[in-house]
Design a protein around this motif. Structure first.
Motif, mmCIF file in Angstrom:
data_model
loop_
_atom_site.group_PDB
_atom_site.id
_atom_site.type_symbol
_atom_site.label_atom_id
_atom_site.label_comp_id
_atom_site.label_asym_id
_atom_site.label_seq_id
_atom_site.Cartn_x
_atom_site.Cartn_y
_atom_site.Cartn_z
ATOM 1 N N ARG A 220 0.854 -1.201 0.000
ATOM 2 C CA ARG A 220 0.000 0.000 0.000
ATOM 3 C C ARG A 220 0.886 1.245 0.000
ATOM 4 N N CYS A 221 0.530 2.204 -0.839
ATOM 5 C CA CYS A 221 1.274 3.465 -0.888
ATOM 6 C C CYS A 221 0.965 4.275 0.380
ATOM 7 N N LYS A 222 2.041 4.704 1.036
ATOM 8 C CA LYS A 222 1.842 5.460 2.276
ATOM 9 C C LYS A 222 1.345 6.874 2.028
ATOM 10 N N SER A 223 1.613 7.372 0.811
ATOM 11 C CA SER A 223 1.222 8.756 0.520
ATOM 12 C C SER A 223 -0.240 8.862 0.094
ATOM 13 N N CYS A 224 -0.654 7.969 -0.866
ATOM 14 C CA CYS A 224 -2.015 8.125 -1.381
ATOM 15 C C CYS A 224 -2.923 6.948 -1.043
ATOM 16 N N GLY A 225 -2.344 5.871 -0.455
ATOM 17 C CA GLY A 225 -3.180 4.752 -0.006
ATOM 18 C C GLY A 225 -3.523 3.739 -1.085
ATOM 19 N N THR A 226 -2.997 3.931 -2.325
ATOM 20 C CA THR A 226 -3.314 2.993 -3.417
ATOM 21 C C THR A 226 -2.656 1.636 -3.154
ATOM 22 N N LEU A 227 -3.448 0.547 -3.358
ATOM 23 C CA LEU A 227 -2.900 -0.814 -3.242
ATOM 24 C C LEU A 227 -2.279 -1.205 -4.566
ATOM 25 N N ARG A 228 -1.208 -1.997 -4.507
ATOM 26 C CA ARG A 228 -0.630 -2.480 -5.763
ATOM 27 C C ARG A 228 -0.104 -3.902 -5.608
ATOM 28 N N HIS A 229 -0.266 -4.654 -6.717
ATOM 29 C CA HIS A 229 0.271 -6.009 -6.822
ATOM 30 C C HIS A 229 0.427 -6.299 -8.306
#
Lengths: 139, 324
Positions: B219-228
């Motif tokens: 999870r991006c700490k800046s914008c909260g977007t999840l990625r995989h």
């Protein structure tokens, strides 16, 4: 005489599965099978020679594999079944210490000739040692 | 690819017919009995004279799979019985050998039978070199598939009778790896293991999580977007700062493939693989377990489970169909 029954053509349906048969692969089976089929190629009875050929141990010869396929088909069909064809393709080698498990099913029933075709495979820990078909005429 | 010039000699041999190779022994009960003993064949047709007499043959017959064995030369290579051809039906193999393709392995044996052969019959075969394939590289090495067709006959005063045919295909090759003669003795066959994932600094958290029974998503700490799959930077805001959240493990099949061929050990056969859309919104590729064929469908609900392989060397997240 034999007490064993032979399957009748009417009793067999396409898609019918044969019971599995597990065969322990041993040095006596590989070496003895090679000699019983008059195959004296060193890779089938001499571990040193087999290693020099790039194998970790002696490996089963194709004529023994054919014999085991005959056994598998015949033990299911019974003594009165008659072979019309026995066609096999080899894959992973059979080395001592492994187990080959046969499975198969009836793939074709030909009522005119009272013939059935079995599609089978013998699988060991490395994959399929043998795949093939057997054509049998049933009473 | 252009072939070596010596291959034209090989190609010229294709279609050639070779004279008879005779059997050392007539079809006989002792060799049949020993063959049955080795193979575990228990049909009395081959070993019990009284039973065999009651069949349509009236006598013991050879097991059909033994056909080729009757005509093999035995201990001494190319030592064929009197009456056999002086040509060598396997000359093409010798020629390939002289060009460095020293190893051979049998690949196909297609036997077909015109009739069974009885004790007392004397067999021979003739050979036709049917085909030599293009140069191929397999796991064993590089070489050629060579196909021979052998016709088997029984000698009869009234004219020899064809009893069967064998299509025999071998791979004549240069081995890829020759084991040293002093290689350690192999007591047991090495079981084939599951391939392990390549773990990097970017992906280590994921596999450590799996080993602990958790499905972790970056999870991006800046914008909260999840990625995989995991990566160093957020594709949305380009931040390098990240942490992880534990997914519930619930999701649905977004797409899938069922591998039928080739059959690759040690995977299940057939081998279903899903592209799973997690409820959190990211997708990952994973194996499907316990799925009946009709349950492998787009939209099917699935739940993660963690399975351990190869004595705990590897843990994988796999997905099992569940009721909606």
């Amino acid at each position: 005489m034999t007490s064993k029954k032979t399957r009748r053509f009417e009793d067999v349906r396409p898609g019918e599965a044969l019971p599995e048969l597990a065969i322990p692969i041993t040095v006596p089976l590989i070496a003895g099978g090679a000699i019983a089929t008059r195959d004296y190629f060193p890779g089938h009875h001499d571990a040193e020679a087999a290693r020099a050929l790039g194998s970790p141990h002696i490996f089963m010869n194709i004529l023994t594999t054919s014999g085991l396929v005959q056994r598998y088909a015949e033990s299911w069909a019974g003594p009165g079944a008659r072979f019309g064809a026995l066609k096999i393709k080899l894959g992973a080698p059979n080395y001592p210490g492994d187990t080959m498990t046969f499975s198969g099913e009836v793939s074709v029933c030909d009522a005119d000739r009272r013939s059935v075709e079995i599609t089978l495979k013998g699988k060991n820990s490395m994959g399929n040692h043998v795949t093939g078909t057997v054509a049998l005429v049933l009473p | 690819m252009a072939e070596q010039d010596w291959m034209s000699e090989v190609r010229a041999m294709v279609g050639r017919e070779y004279g008879r190779v005779c059997a050392w022994d007539e079809v006989n009960a002792p060799m049949i009995r020993q063959w049955c003993e080795m193979m575990g064949v228990d049909n009395p047709l081959y070993t019990d004279a009284a039973y065999a007499a009651s069949t349509e043959y009236g006598a013991i017959v050879s097991p059909p799979a033994m056909l080729q064995a009757w005509c093999l030369e035995g201990l001494h290579p190319n030592n064929y019985p009197p009456g056999s051809t002086t040509e060598n039906p396997y000359e093409v193999l010798r020629l390939l050998e002289s060009h460095g393709f020293k190893s051979v392995v049998a690949v196909n044996s297609d036997l077909s039978f015109e009739r069974y052969v009885k004790v007392g019959e004397r067999l021979y075969y003739t050979t036709r070199l049917d085909a030599v394939g293009e140069e191929k590289t397999t796991a064993l090495g590089t070489g050629f598939f060579v196909t021979l067709i052998m016709s088997f006959f029984s000698e009869k005063p009234t004219g020899d009778e064809k009893v069967g045919e064998l299509l025999f295909r071998v791979f004549k090759f240069r081995p890829a790896n020759v084991q040293a003669a002093e290689a350690p003795k192999v007591e047991m066959v090495q079981k084939i293991k599951r391939p392990k994932p390549g773990v990097s600094d970017d992906t280590r958290f994921f596999w450590d999580g799996v080993a602990a029974g958790k499905l972790l998503i970056q999870r991006c700490k800046s914008c909260g977007t999840l990625r995989h799959p995991p990566g160093p930077v957020c594709v949305k805001c380009h931040s390098f700062e990240w942490d992880t959240v534990e997914a519930s493990g619930a999701g649905s099949i977004h797409s899938f493939v069922v591998m039928h061929y080739p059959e690759v050990p040690p995977f299940d056969h057939p081998n279903p693989v899903g592209l799973i859309e997690l409820d959190e919104g990211v997708r990952l590729v994973a194996g499907l377990v316990g799925a009946k064929r009709n349950e492998i469908a787009i939209g099917q609900r699935v739940q993660v489970e963690f399975q351990s392989f190869d004595d705990g060397e590897l843990t994988l997240p796999l997905f099992r169909p569940v009721a909606p």
